[in-house]
Design a protein around this motif. Sequence first.
Motif, PDB file in Angstrom:
ATOM      1  N   LEU A 140      39.500 -70.407 -44.253  1.00 38.91           N
ATOM      2  CA  LEU A 140      38.855 -70.417 -42.948  1.00 38.91           C
ATOM      3  C   LEU A 140      39.938 -70.497 -41.892  1.00 38.91           C
ATOM      4  CD1 LEU A 140      35.798 -70.950 -41.984  1.00 38.91           C
ATOM      5  CD2 LEU A 140      36.581 -73.305 -41.712  1.00 38.91           C
ATOM      6  N   ILE A 141      39.918 -69.560 -40.937  1.00 41.40           N
ATOM      7  CA  ILE A 141      40.931 -69.572 -39.877  1.00 41.40           C
ATOM      8  C   ILE A 141      40.210 -69.588 -38.535  1.00 41.40           C
ATOM      9  CG2 ILE A 141      42.843 -68.311 -38.795  1.00 41.40           C
ATOM     10  CD1 ILE A 141      42.012 -67.390 -42.321  1.00 41.40           C
ATOM     11  N   THR A 142      40.579 -70.536 -37.677  1.00 41.22           N
ATOM     12  CA  THR A 142      39.925 -70.599 -36.368  1.00 41.22           C
ATOM     13  C   THR A 142      40.890 -71.129 -35.314  1.00 41.22           C
ATOM     14  OG1 THR A 142      38.062 -71.481 -35.085  1.00 41.22           O
ATOM     15  CG2 THR A 142      38.987 -72.935 -36.762  1.00 41.22           C
ATOM     16  N   ASP A 143      40.710 -70.606 -34.107  1.00 42.06           N
ATOM     17  CA  ASP A 143      41.434 -71.148 -32.957  1.00 42.06           C
ATOM     18  C   ASP A 143      40.470 -71.884 -32.021  1.00 42.06           C
ATOM     19  OD1 ASP A 143      39.983 -69.098 -31.864  1.00 42.06           O
ATOM     20  OD2 ASP A 143      41.682 -68.046 -30.974  1.00 42.06           O
ATOM     21  N   GLY A 144      39.248 -72.099 -32.490  1.00 41.91           N
ATOM     22  CA  GLY A 144      38.236 -72.753 -31.671  1.00 41.91           C
ATOM     23  C   GLY A 144      37.243 -71.756 -31.109  1.00 41.91           C
TER      24      GLY A 144
ATOM     25  N   ASP B 236      49.630 -62.679 -32.530  1.00 39.11           N
ATOM     26  CA  ASP B 236      48.318 -63.321 -32.567  1.00 39.11           C
ATOM     27  C   ASP B 236      48.272 -64.241 -33.795  1.00 39.11           C
ATOM     28  OD1 ASP B 236      45.684 -64.052 -32.926  1.00 39.11           O
ATOM     29  OD2 ASP B 236      44.886 -62.015 -32.861  1.00 39.11           O
ATOM     30  N   PRO B 237      48.293 -65.559 -33.589  1.00 37.58           N
ATOM     31  CA  PRO B 237      48.381 -66.463 -34.744  1.00 37.58           C
ATOM     32  C   PRO B 237      47.156 -66.414 -35.647  1.00 37.58           C
ATOM     33  CG  PRO B 237      48.135 -67.701 -32.682  1.00 37.58           C
ATOM     34  CD  PRO B 237      48.366 -66.274 -32.303  1.00 37.58           C
ATOM     35  N   VAL B 238      45.991 -66.100 -35.108  1.00 39.73           N
ATOM     36  CA  VAL B 238      44.799 -65.980 -35.954  1.00 39.73           C
ATOM     37  C   VAL B 238      44.955 -64.791 -36.905  1.00 39.73           C
ATOM     38  CG1 VAL B 238      42.318 -65.495 -35.972  1.00 39.73           C
ATOM     39  CG2 VAL B 238      43.260 -67.117 -34.302  1.00 39.73           C
TER      40      VAL B 238
ATOM     41  N   ALA C 277      45.448 -65.043 -41.030  1.00 43.32           N
ATOM     42  CA  ALA C 277      44.452 -64.417 -41.903  1.00 43.32           C
ATOM     43  C   ALA C 277      45.082 -63.336 -42.776  1.00 43.32           C
ATOM     44  CB  ALA C 277      43.318 -63.822 -41.066  1.00 43.32           C
ATOM     45  N   THR C 278      45.947 -62.516 -42.186  1.00 42.25           N
ATOM     46  CA  THR C 278      46.537 -61.433 -42.983  1.00 42.25           C
ATOM     47  C   THR C 278      47.523 -61.980 -44.014  1.00 42.25           C
ATOM     48  OG1 THR C 278      48.158 -61.061 -41.208  1.00 42.25           O
ATOM     49  CG2 THR C 278      46.201 -59.648 -41.222  1.00 42.25           C
ATOM     50  N   ALA C 279      48.260 -63.031 -43.661  1.00 41.56           N
ATOM     51  CA  ALA C 279      49.191 -63.630 -44.631  1.00 41.56           C
ATOM     52  C   ALA C 279      48.415 -64.248 -45.795  1.00 41.56           C
ATOM     53  CB  ALA C 279      50.060 -64.693 -43.962  1.00 41.56           C
ATOM     54  N   LEU C 280      47.314 -64.938 -45.498  1.00 42.97           N
ATOM     55  CA  LEU C 280      46.535 -65.558 -46.577  1.00 42.97           C
ATOM     56  C   LEU C 280      45.854 -64.503 -47.445  1.00 42.97           C
ATOM     57  CD1 LEU C 280      45.061 -68.659 -44.699  1.00 42.97           C
ATOM     58  CD2 LEU C 280      46.966 -68.601 -46.331  1.00 42.97           C
TER      59      LEU C 280
ATOM     60  N   CYS D 100      42.404 -56.465 -49.254  1.00 42.30           N
ATOM     61  CA  CYS D 100      42.219 -57.671 -48.449  1.00 42.30           C
ATOM     62  C   CYS D 100      40.756 -57.840 -48.058  1.00 42.30           C
ATOM     63  CB  CYS D 100      43.137 -57.674 -47.235  1.00 42.30           C
ATOM     64  SG  CYS D 100      42.583 -56.771 -45.808  1.00 42.30           S
ATOM     65  N   ARG D 101      40.292 -59.075 -48.080  1.00 44.59           N
ATOM     66  CA  ARG D 101      38.889 -59.363 -47.766  1.00 44.59           C
ATOM     67  C   ARG D 101      38.803 -60.384 -46.648  1.00 44.59           C
ATOM     68  NH1 ARG D 101      36.605 -60.493 -53.658  1.00 44.59           N
ATOM     69  NH2 ARG D 101      38.658 -61.436 -53.805  1.00 44.59           N
ATOM     70  N   ILE D 102      39.042 -59.903 -45.447  1.00 45.15           N
ATOM     71  CA  ILE D 102      38.976 -60.738 -44.247  1.00 45.15           C
ATOM     72  C   ILE D 102      37.682 -60.386 -43.521  1.00 45.15           C
ATOM     73  CG2 ILE D 102      40.079 -61.311 -42.054  1.00 45.15           C
ATOM     74  CD1 ILE D 102      42.737 -60.313 -43.253  1.00 45.15           C
ATOM     75  N   SER D 103      36.935 -61.382 -43.099  1.00 45.17           N
ATOM     76  CA  SER D 103      35.712 -61.090 -42.344  1.00 45.17           C
ATOM     77  C   SER D 103      35.578 -62.061 -41.178  1.00 45.17           C
ATOM     78  CB  SER D 103      34.480 -61.210 -43.244  1.00 45.17           C
ATOM     79  OG  SER D 103      34.411 -62.513 -43.788  1.00 45.17           O
TER      80      SER D 103
END
Lengths: 267, 267, 267
Positions: A173-177, A213-215, A219-222, A262-265
């Motif tokens: 889970l990745i979030t910046d708020g 963009d840190p988000v 996400a792409t690194a994970l 990659c499975r980012i959503s």
Amino acid sequence: MNFRQRAADNLRRVREQKPLIHNITNFVVMNYTANALLAAGASPVMAHAENEVQEMVQLAGALVLNIGTLSDDWVTAMLAAGQAASEHNTPIVLDPVGAGATRLRTKAAQRILSQTRVSIVRGNASEILALGDEATTTKGVDAVHGVDQAEATAAALATSLGTVLAITGPIDLITDGHRLLRVANGHPLLPTVTGTGCSATALVAAFAAVDDDPVAAAATALAYFGLAGEMAGTESRGPGSFMINLLDALYLMTPEQLADGCRISAA
Amino acid sequence: MNFRQRAADNLRRVREQKPLIHNITNFVVMNYTANALLAAGASPVMAHAENEVQEMVQLAGALVLNIGTLSDDWVTAMLAAGQAASEHNTPIVLDPVGAGATRLRTKAAQRILSQTRVSIVRGNASEILALGDEATTTKGVDAVHGVDQAEATAAALATSLGTVLAITGPIDLITDGHRLLRVANGHPLLPTVTGTGCSATALVAAFAAVDDDPVAAAATALAYFGLAGEMAGTESRGPGSFMINLLDALYLMTPEQLADGCRISAA
Amino acid sequence: MNFRQRAADNLRRVREQKPLIHNITNFVVMNYTANALLAAGASPVMAHAENEVQEMVQLAGALVLNIGTLSDDWVTAMLAAGQAASEHNTPIVLDPVGAGATRLRTKAAQRILSQTRVSIVRGNASEILALGDEATTTKGVDAVHGVDQAEATAAALATSLGTVLAITGPIDLITDGHRLLRVANGHPLLPTVTGTGCSATALVAAFAAVDDDPVAAAATALAYFGLAGEMAGTESRGPGSFMINLLDALYLMTPEQLADGCRISAA
């Protein structure tokens, strides 16, 4: 955002630019983390002396602060490196290993968050929750909370801490708020090898060195790390062969394979 | 000198005498270095406390000083161990990891060179050049200079420092200022694994423990390590499998195979 | 005692209870030890700061004190952790790496034994003999005494030290001064990999966390580790592949396989 394209581009950039990643990390994982960064194409350096870190971090594309085997002088060095990185707008990625288990770790993570400009915190759900709530307890360095429990408070915590949170587990889970992304790549053998979480953190830093963009970087690194785990898992029979195959997979994966797998959503 | 014979003899002696190699080395590579020494047949010990190193080094056949993760107390211990080794005519091999990247590292390497009797310095071209010229810059711990750039100044630098220089790269260069040898063994995967340079340094020390000529010791050890890399490389698909196959190759290589495969030449 | 049943039960309990094992251990073996504990099913944590260890050890099922790369502040932390563990009746397993080689190591091991309640000491014959007799000399960290030499004095030494001694070698010897067990599992490649002895110590601690009888805990853990070595040995060609196959074997071995393969006998 086209995450598949972004992931492939980031991997390509890491291999072309070979960013120097300055790690102040724990003794247990230094070797494996350095090998994971090398396998990805980045250039790792470990340096922890208070009278060296400010100079070293100025050469770096990103800084990793990992509190896995802490003592007071290392905290001092982390703060010095973190402040120098903050001044140079060099991304800082914090891994709060074992936050919640002891006051030393919880306080160190909180001091780093308050005194430096941390771009991304990568941890398991228990460690991340401990950053906001001292009542949370962690059992050593392994997660006792699920990502679901973390999700409820993650966005609010990211906002209050002013950083991106990357909470890893079966689903990351990745979030910046504001934005919230999920990464579904990974393999059950990953938690059976020490330093896989810490290596994920280091790869997040390598991607943050080439993606503003840190988000997106997290996400792409994970996704890259999780997909390498999937590839390694198909040909491993236990944690020993898996840890070796994982390094090979990080090295061999093409940007095209990452885009495909990659499975980012967006949540 | 018959280098093929010399290399085979040195490997045979290491396995028979099992010299104790005292390492004061960096956290990242301690495990891999110890395993490389064990695979070669030597007996590694790591000890870094200022109140222990003088006693330990007296048991040793050679001392390795590696500045890869430095702090002031470790420099103190390195100098104490190095002075005790100098008094006992125990060969000292210095690995100036990251010299040129920060003043702490450059100064530490220079202090060790001036205050102890270093037999051999093993480093990449950037690190070695930094020992003579503070204007040289190193990017972290990876080489940015080629061996060719180093060759022009290596002989003069060896003479001025009064030590043997062993500069590793695609072709290794060994010189004491008078003689100049080249070693053409090696494999492209070697720089993709952390600690391979440091392990080469430790093997140079193991060979120096059984061969009084530091030029011959360095060249034969680097040929042994490079040939092991070649053997490992033929059956590896990435840095993970390579790092494991390299340990196996160091262990399995016979003195006869080393004599056949080593590529040492006088310049 | 039915050792086959006991060994299988202990392995099953480690995997079910996943005891947290707090390690204050040496830099060389931290990674491999953590991986061995994870492969067995336990939960490793490394923490060495004097202002953290008392808190951490209260979360742990057992404490490992390993003196392989010592300095004064680490000794202080080991004593603080050991005293907290003693108060909570948490089993302590001491690994006196290199005792006999330097005074720092011999004295540190003796201080830990006198100031904390050590349940089990796991070492090679030279290290164990050094605990009782300062005249004994150790060459670095590798054994120069056989288990036979140790056996003659082991029971008396165990009684005088008030602890269980687990002396490893081709045949392991476990005694509390009254009972004496032998474990015949093992493989010749084990001493060619650094940290196998230290990992055996950590697994003894994991078994001691789930078995109140320290003699049984030590013997069954050493049988498990030795049998994993045998399994790994059949498919390895050198120390590199062996160290990886050993982790896989620790992970894959079923309690039934351990019951079948363990070779523990009362002397």
